[in-house]
Design a protein around this motif. Structure first.
Motif: not given
Length: 93
Positions: A49, A65-66, A68, A76-80, A86, A88, A90
């Motif tokens: 996404e 970025s992180d 979980t 789940l890699a999340e980048i802002q 953002e 996302r 998975v």
């Protein structure tokens, strides 16, 4: 190259996000803080996404970025970005 965990990619410039559906891979092409090109390949892709609404104004630098992980091994890699957008990703390896 630094990793996504704990904002390891802070101040990297996102140049391109591409996905290969057949291979189930996402590739982040970036420039590190001194301008050197870097690529990060994420395999085992389940979903991607990405927003591009720029709520904070124009920008393509990674603010945070992180990663979980669920009990089943799904990550789940999340980048802002500094634009407020953002990404996302998975995946499960």
């Amino acid at each position: 190259m630094a990793g996504l965990i704990d904002s390891g990619l802070h101040d990297y410039e996102l140049v391109r996000l591409s996905c290969d559906y057949t291979r189930g891979e996402a590739v982040l092409e970036m420039n590190d803080p001194v301008g050197s090109p870097e690529k990060l390949l994420i395999g085992g892709l389940l979903s991607v996404e990405m927003s591009h609404t720029q709520p904070w104004g124009e920008g393509s630098y990674i603010a945070s970025s992180d990663i979980t992980e669920d009990r089943d091994g799904t990550k789940l890699a999340e980048i802002q970005l500094n634009s407020g957008d953002e990404i996302r990703i998975v995946y499960k390896r």
